[in-house]
Design a protein around this motif. Structure first.
Motif, PDB file in Angstrom:
ATOM      1  N   VAL A  26     -62.190-120.499   6.884  1.00  0.00           N
ATOM      2  CA  VAL A  26     -63.113-121.462   7.475  1.00  0.00           C
ATOM      3  C   VAL A  26     -64.242-121.752   6.491  1.00  0.00           C
ATOM      4  N   VAL A  27     -64.452-123.020   6.213  1.00  0.00           N
ATOM      5  CA  VAL A  27     -65.561-123.478   5.367  1.00  0.00           C
ATOM      6  C   VAL A  27     -66.298-124.569   6.129  1.00  0.00           C
ATOM      7  N   GLY A  29     -67.453-124.516   9.072  1.00  0.00           N
ATOM      8  CA  GLY A  29     -67.060-124.601  10.467  1.00  0.00           C
ATOM      9  C   GLY A  29     -65.679-125.152  10.720  1.00  0.00           C
ATOM     10  N   ARG A  30     -64.911-125.454   9.667  1.00  0.00           N
ATOM     11  CA  ARG A  30     -63.564-126.000   9.828  1.00  0.00           C
ATOM     12  C   ARG A  30     -62.601-125.237   8.928  1.00  0.00           C
ATOM     13  N   THR A  31     -61.385-125.052   9.421  1.00  0.00           N
ATOM     14  CA  THR A  31     -60.398-124.372   8.588  1.00  0.00           C
ATOM     15  C   THR A  31     -60.075-125.226   7.365  1.00  0.00           C
ATOM     16  N   LEU A  32     -59.558-124.561   6.344  1.00  0.00           N
ATOM     17  CA  LEU A  32     -59.169-125.312   5.145  1.00  0.00           C
ATOM     18  C   LEU A  32     -58.104-126.343   5.470  1.00  0.00           C
ATOM     19  N   LEU A  33     -57.208-126.005   6.411  1.00  0.00           N
ATOM     20  CA  LEU A  33     -56.190-126.984   6.767  1.00  0.00           C
ATOM     21  C   LEU A  33     -56.811-128.202   7.438  1.00  0.00           C
ATOM     22  N   ASP A  34     -57.711-128.004   8.381  1.00  0.00           N
ATOM     23  CA  ASP A  34     -58.336-129.160   9.028  1.00  0.00           C
ATOM     24  C   ASP A  34     -59.179-129.962   8.049  1.00  0.00           C
ATOM     25  N   ARG A  35     -59.789-129.305   7.067  1.00  0.00           N
ATOM     26  CA  ARG A  35     -60.534-130.054   6.051  1.00  0.00           C
ATOM     27  C   ARG A  35     -59.590-130.922   5.230  1.00  0.00           C
ATOM     28  N   ALA A  36     -58.409-130.386   4.894  1.00  0.00           N
ATOM     29  CA  ALA A  36     -57.425-131.191   4.158  1.00  0.00           C
ATOM     30  C   ALA A  36     -56.951-132.361   5.001  1.00  0.00           C
ATOM     31  N   LEU A  37     -56.766-132.128   6.300  1.00  0.00           N
ATOM     32  CA  LEU A  37     -56.348-133.225   7.177  1.00  0.00           C
ATOM     33  C   LEU A  37     -57.455-134.267   7.305  1.00  0.00           C
ATOM     34  N   ASP A  38     -58.717-133.824   7.305  1.00  0.00           N
ATOM     35  CA  ASP A  38     -59.830-134.779   7.301  1.00  0.00           C
ATOM     36  C   ASP A  38     -59.762-135.670   6.065  1.00  0.00           C
ATOM     37  N   ALA A  39     -59.427-135.072   4.932  1.00  0.00           N
ATOM     38  CA  ALA A  39     -59.338-135.852   3.691  1.00  0.00           C
ATOM     39  C   ALA A  39     -58.229-136.881   3.752  1.00  0.00           C
ATOM     40  N   CYS A  40     -57.220-136.625   4.591  1.00  0.00           N
ATOM     41  CA  CYS A  40     -56.087-137.546   4.744  1.00  0.00           C
ATOM     42  C   CYS A  40     -56.302-138.535   5.881  1.00  0.00           C
ATOM     43  N   ALA A  41     -57.542-138.809   6.228  1.00  0.00           N
ATOM     44  CA  ALA A  41     -57.848-139.661   7.383  1.00  0.00           C
ATOM     45  C   ALA A  41     -57.205-141.039   7.283  1.00  0.00           C
ATOM     46  N   ALA A  42     -57.028-141.566   6.077  1.00  0.00           N
ATOM     47  CA  ALA A  42     -56.508-142.923   5.911  1.00  0.00           C
ATOM     48  C   ALA A  42     -54.982-142.983   5.958  1.00  0.00           C
ATOM     49  N   THR A  43     -54.318-141.854   6.075  1.00  0.00           N
ATOM     50  CA  THR A  43     -52.862-141.850   6.037  1.00  0.00           C
ATOM     51  C   THR A  43     -52.268-142.100   7.426  1.00  0.00           C
ATOM     52  N   THR A  44     -51.083-142.691   7.442  1.00  0.00           N
ATOM     53  CA  THR A  44     -50.421-142.995   8.711  1.00  0.00           C
ATOM     54  C   THR A  44     -49.724-141.785   9.307  1.00  0.00           C
ATOM     55  N   GLU A  45     -49.342-140.835   8.473  1.00  0.00           N
ATOM     56  CA  GLU A  45     -48.716-139.599   8.933  1.00  0.00           C
ATOM     57  C   GLU A  45     -49.005-138.503   7.923  1.00  0.00           C
ATOM     58  N   GLU A 186     -65.436-131.211  -6.224  1.00  0.00           N
ATOM     59  CA  GLU A 186     -64.093-131.602  -5.785  1.00  0.00           C
ATOM     60  C   GLU A 186     -62.985-130.812  -6.471  1.00  0.00           C
ATOM     61  N   GLY A 187     -63.180-130.438  -7.727  1.00  0.00           N
ATOM     62  CA  GLY A 187     -62.123-129.795  -8.487  1.00  0.00           C
ATOM     63  C   GLY A 187     -61.988-128.306  -8.255  1.00  0.00           C
ATOM     64  N   GLU A 188     -62.815-127.719  -7.377  1.00  0.00           N
ATOM     65  CA  GLU A 188     -62.775-126.274  -7.138  1.00  0.00           C
ATOM     66  C   GLU A 188     -61.688-125.928  -6.124  1.00  0.00           C
ATOM     67  N   ASP A 189     -60.998-124.817  -6.380  1.00  0.00           N
ATOM     68  CA  ASP A 189     -60.030-124.322  -5.408  1.00  0.00           C
ATOM     69  C   ASP A 189     -60.402-122.908  -4.996  1.00  0.00           C
ATOM     70  N   VAL A 190     -59.768-122.442  -3.940  1.00  0.00           N
ATOM     71  CA  VAL A 190     -60.056-121.120  -3.379  1.00  0.00           C
ATOM     72  C   VAL A 190     -58.812-120.275  -3.551  1.00  0.00           C
ATOM     73  N   GLY A 200     -68.314-120.519   0.480  1.00  0.00           N
ATOM     74  CA  GLY A 200     -68.907-120.259   1.790  1.00  0.00           C
ATOM     75  C   GLY A 200     -67.888-119.991   2.865  1.00  0.00           C
ATOM     76  N   ALA A 201     -66.678-119.524   2.475  1.00  0.00           N
ATOM     77  CA  ALA A 201     -65.610-119.293   3.453  1.00  0.00           C
ATOM     78  C   ALA A 201     -65.959-118.138   4.363  1.00  0.00           C
ATOM     79  N   THR A 202     -65.606-118.277   5.628  1.00  0.00           N
ATOM     80  CA  THR A 202     -65.784-117.222   6.627  1.00  0.00           C
ATOM     81  C   THR A 202     -64.515-117.109   7.450  1.00  0.00           C
ATOM     82  N   GLY A 203     -64.513-116.176   8.380  1.00  0.00           N
ATOM     83  CA  GLY A 203     -63.418-116.079   9.323  1.00  0.00           C
ATOM     84  C   GLY A 203     -62.409-115.002   9.007  1.00  0.00           C
ATOM     85  N   LEU A 204     -62.257-114.645   7.742  1.00  0.00           N
ATOM     86  CA  LEU A 204     -61.356-113.580   7.341  1.00  0.00           C
ATOM     87  C   LEU A 204     -62.038-112.742   6.286  1.00  0.00           C
ATOM     88  N   ARG A 205     -61.607-111.495   6.177  1.00  0.00           N
ATOM     89  CA  ARG A 205     -62.246-110.598   5.233  1.00  0.00           C
ATOM     90  C   ARG A 205     -61.238-110.071   4.222  1.00  0.00           C
TER      91      ARG A 205
END
Length: 209
Positions: A26-27, A29-45, A186-190, A200-205
């Protein structure tokens, strides 16, 4: 021009995180997956390559063959699951929390442009023929954040038996990619616990903490 789809690669082992599912970190307040899906807001699927988990947006879950066969195998599994109307695809690794819809807009614009080397703002060049666009980190590394022509990806795909362990840079090595410079973080990965803390990830240790 056909539809724009998204493929989110979330099927890795998270080996450097002790086997933790990155998608569940979680970064902000949103999971990394939901953040990636937010980035894909303009996609049809969106196709998510990885284990099935709850998401706010309806998505299609698939797995690469074999499971944990690597990001190139995942990318091809995701592309194979796309609808027939899709001719462009945004491909994002799930562990890039600072990639946003604005990042995707720049990548798609570069793919849709002329196809020469990208300028400082991600503008395309002047001589035509791009097969895709890729986010370029400040250190010069091409990141797993791309906009690609679906037909070009399918043409570059090796036989199914040769996909496991294939690096993405080999898969796209014959494609003409516009390099779009990353802005800010933008270019940083976890991919390590230090990187997770920096994000700033939380939720898991970490194991043993």
């Amino acid at each position: 021009m056909g539809d724009l789809a998204g493929v989110v690669l979330a099927g890795g082992r998270g080996s450097r995180l002790g086997g933790v599912e990155k998608a569940r970190l979680v970064v902000g307040g949103r999971t990394l997956l939901d953040r990636a899906l937010d980035a894909c807001a303009a996609t049809t699927e969106v196709v998510v390559v990885g284990p099935v988990v709850p998401t706010e947006r309806p998505v299609t879950f698939v797995r690469e063959e074999p499971a944990y066969g690597g990001p190139a195998a995942g990318l091809l599994a995701g592309v194979a699951a796309l609808g027939d109307a899709v001719d462009r695809v945004v491909v994002l690794a799930v562990d890039m929390p600072h990639v946003t819809a604005a990042t995707v807009t720049r990548l798609v614009a570069a793919l849709g442009g002329a196809g020469g080397p990208a300028g400082p703002d991600g503008a395309d060049g002047a001589d035509g023929g791009a097969d895709g666009a890729v986010l370029l980190a400040p250190d010069g590394r091409r990141q797993l954040a791309m906009a690609l022509d679906v037909a070009a990806v399918r043409a570059a795909a090796p036989p199914p038996g040769d996909r496991a362990g294939l690096p993405v840079h080999v898969l796209v090595g014959g494609l003409r990619l516009v390099e779009v410079p990353a802005r800010e973080r933008e270019g940083e990965d976890v991919d390590t616990w230090d990187a997770a803390r920096d994000a700033g990830a939380t939720g898991l240790r970490p194991p043993g903490s």
